[in-house]
Design an enzyme around this catalytic site. Structure first.
Site, short mmCIF file in Angstrom:
data_model
loop_
_atom_site.label_atom_id
_atom_site.label_comp_id
_atom_site.label_asym_id
_atom_site.label_seq_id
_atom_site.Cartn_x
_atom_site.Cartn_y
_atom_site.Cartn_z
CB VAL A 27 44.67 94.10 9.92
CG1 VAL A 27 42.73 94.63 10.56
CG2 VAL A 27 43.83 92.46 9.92
CE LYS B 67 45.32 95.72 13.80
NZ LYS B 67 44.09 95.91 14.35
CE1 TYR C 152 46.31 94.95 17.18
CE2 TYR C 152 43.41 95.07 18.32
CZ TYR C 152 45.25 95.58 17.20
OH TYR C 152 44.88 96.92 16.95
#
Length: 302
Positions: free
Chosen positions: A207, A167, A139
């Protein structure tokens, strides 16, 4: 499809964590919300992420949430569990617990506050990757953590067999393209305004925070692009911009605005936990106006 493999689905929702009016974990509400999200277009879910209020949920609550959602959606829907903390040891503990609870993958954010050097960032992710059998989604969100994952670091990390996805909230299209060109990492847009732009350059999906309220509309953007109707995909992306702006550009966290919408729609959400405060009536009215505009739009998802 022209896109890279999407190991955890294409349209993922960064799901809120429902709480009861007393502030306790609402497992029944979480199960109902997860089932709705899947029924309306999400083919993967991210639990215990930032939108899921991971900083204020306990380890036990995180495990219980994964187990409850797994029971609700079955084994076919990938569940990515947020496990990232500022502490490598604690992150590993949460990763092992998520694996035991039934998660399919772990979402690992860059360690925050301490602002580690790139060598330390790389070592952190490698230690987490070695600690369990779960594949990792890294992330990259320097606006929150204070440290980004440099493209050169990302490229080196991609050599690990369990580091498979990202992400991306880096706001660095050039860096993202460099990593996409050099690796097989599956990139997921973590900022809703980037869903179509990143998909168009080879990302695996998204996402999404706004998918808590409009999962079908998010899924339709990617479906139109896959069908070769790029003009329609662009039209659909444009149609959700007012809602994205209302939810994500109002100086309030997406958790707050997503829960305000869901509560107004009588869907499972409940209160936010301190230090967050709920959206006030004016903000909630603006959110609902943006949602109504989207659902009434002739562009909007048919």
């Amino acid at each position: 499809m022209r896109h890279r493999n999407a190991p955890f689905g294409r349209t993922l929702c960064a799901m809120v964590t429902p709480f009861t009016s007393a502030g306790t974990l609402d497992l029944d509400g979480a199960a109902r919300l997860a089932a709705r999200l899947v029924a309306e277009g999400c083919d993967g879910l991210v639990l215990n992420g930032t939108t899921g209020e991971s900083p204020t949920t306990t380890g036990a609550e995180k495990r219980e949430l994964i187990a409850a959602v797994r029971c609700a959606v079955g084994d076919a829907v990938p569940l990515v569990a947020g496990v990232g903390t500022a502490d490598t040891r604690h992150t590993i503990e949460l990763t092992l617990a998520a694996e035991k609870a039934g998660a399919d993958a772990a979402l690992v954010v860059t360690p925050y506050y301490s602002r580690p050097q790139q060598a330390a960032v790389e070592a952190h992710f490698l230690q987490v990757a070695e600690a369990s059998g779960l594949p990792l989604m890294l992330y990259d969100i320097p606006g929150r953590t204070g440290t980004r994952i440099a493209p050169s670091t990302m490229i080196r990390l991609a050599a690990h067999p369990r580091i498979v996805a990202v992400k991306d909230c880096s706001y660095d299209f050039l860096g993202t393209q460099k990593v996409l060109a050099a690796t097989d990492l599956a990139y997921y847009a973590g900022c809703d305004e980037h869903i179509l732009p990143l998909y168009a350059i080879g990302a695996a999906g998204c996402v999404s925070t706004i998918a808590n309220a409009v999962p079908d509309k998010v899924a339709a953007i990617l479906a139109a692009f896959d069908a070769g109707d790029t003009a329609r995909a662009a039209e659909l992306q444009s149609s959700v911009i007012p809602l994205i702006e209302a939810m994500m550009a109002s100086d309030l966290p997406g958790t707050v605005t997503a829960k305000a919408l869901l509560n107004t729609l009588n869907l499972p959400a409940g209160p936010v936990r301190a230090p967050l405060l709920p959206a006030d009536a004016e903000v909630t009215a603006d959110l609902m106006a943006a949602l109504r505009q989207l659902t009434r739009s002739p562009t909007g998802l048919r």
